[in-house]
Scaffold this active site. Sequence first.
Site, PDB file in Angstrom:
ATOM      1  N   GLU A  66      -0.758  -8.662   5.064  1.00 60.45           N
ATOM      2  CA  GLU A  66      -0.513  -8.794   6.509  1.00 60.45           C
ATOM      3  C   GLU A  66      -1.801  -8.799   7.320  1.00 60.45           C
ATOM      4  O   GLU A  66      -1.785  -9.136   8.504  1.00 60.45           O
ATOM      5  CB  GLU A  66       0.424  -7.668   6.987  1.00 60.45           C
ATOM      6  CG  GLU A  66      -0.205  -6.305   7.171  1.00 60.45           C
ATOM      7  CD  GLU A  66      -0.413  -5.523   5.887  1.00 60.45           C
ATOM      8  OE1 GLU A  66      -0.672  -4.309   5.984  1.00 60.45           O
ATOM      9  OE2 GLU A  66      -0.326  -6.117   4.797  1.00 60.45           O
TER      10      GLU A  66
ATOM     11  N   CYS B 175       0.835  -1.194   0.000  1.00 59.34           N
ATOM     12  CA  CYS B 175       0.000   0.000   0.000  1.00 59.34           C
ATOM     13  C   CYS B 175       0.881   1.259   0.000  1.00 59.34           C
ATOM     14  O   CYS B 175       1.488   1.582  -1.010  1.00 59.34           O
ATOM     15  CB  CYS B 175      -0.984  -0.043   1.162  1.00 59.34           C
ATOM     16  SG  CYS B 175      -2.374   1.115   0.998  1.00 59.34           S
TER      17      CYS B 175
ATOM     18  N   HIS C 286      -3.459  -5.663   1.230  1.00 56.42           N
ATOM     19  CA  HIS C 286      -2.736  -5.891   2.484  1.00 56.42           C
ATOM     20  C   HIS C 286      -2.676  -7.364   2.881  1.00 56.42           C
ATOM     21  O   HIS C 286      -3.549  -7.855   3.601  1.00 56.42           O
ATOM     22  CB  HIS C 286      -3.414  -5.108   3.613  1.00 56.42           C
ATOM     23  CG  HIS C 286      -3.216  -3.640   3.548  1.00 56.42           C
ATOM     24  ND1 HIS C 286      -2.242  -2.982   4.267  1.00 56.42           N
ATOM     25  CD2 HIS C 286      -3.854  -2.681   2.836  1.00 56.42           C
ATOM     26  CE1 HIS C 286      -2.297  -1.684   4.022  1.00 56.42           C
ATOM     27  NE2 HIS C 286      -3.267  -1.474   3.146  1.00 56.42           N
TER      28      HIS C 286
END
Length: 227
Positions: free
Chosen positions: A198, A87, A196
């Site tokens: 994560e 990002c 994302h």
Amino acid sequence: MTARVGVVTFPGSLDDGDAARAVRLAGGEAVRLWHADPDLHGVDAVVLPGGFSYGDYLRCGAIARFAPVMESIAAAAAGGLPVLGICNGFQILCEAHLLPGALTRNQHLHFRNRDQVLRIESPATAWTNTFAAGQEILIPVKNGEGCYVADERTLDELEATGRVVARYVGGNPNGSLRDIAGITNAAGNVVGLMPHPEHAVEALTGPSLDGLGFFTSILKHLAGAPA
């Protein structure tokens, strides 16, 4: 020896803690790196996390590219250090010219936060080698300036050389050209990804565990890399 993956914190980073946790869940050692410290502390790879580095003043990532740590990362990346920009990290990589193109305002001018299906186009990078080409995964996307743009010549080159890493499937959340969600450099060690991973590493908090593959991929890559 456990691979050491650095996670950079800039003023305004939001997802550095999540990225460090993802590294640990994958089996690596997360090493926190500070934006003002040029020392990479001997890490084997680096993650530039999501957030709003330096408040996203000027342009997203435009100030972060001049951080002392980025000078070291750029030099190390040229020598083969694996780097993943997520990002805002993707925006920083483009601003630093480690990846081509730019990330601009979402075409609909709204912040978009949703779970997003991606198709992995290239497993031939340090960060995607545990995926299969054409595999579809589900991870969150959350951005206001996630529209990937580049001139037609650059887009054609990315396509022709297999450097499109992932595409949006089932709807483009930001208007990115050719539905591009992530790209890599020619060497395959530097990857920028707008969604994302994560945030998709644990069943309790994520829509899937699909994001973990990016972090297990780097550990696999490092395990096979020459000392």
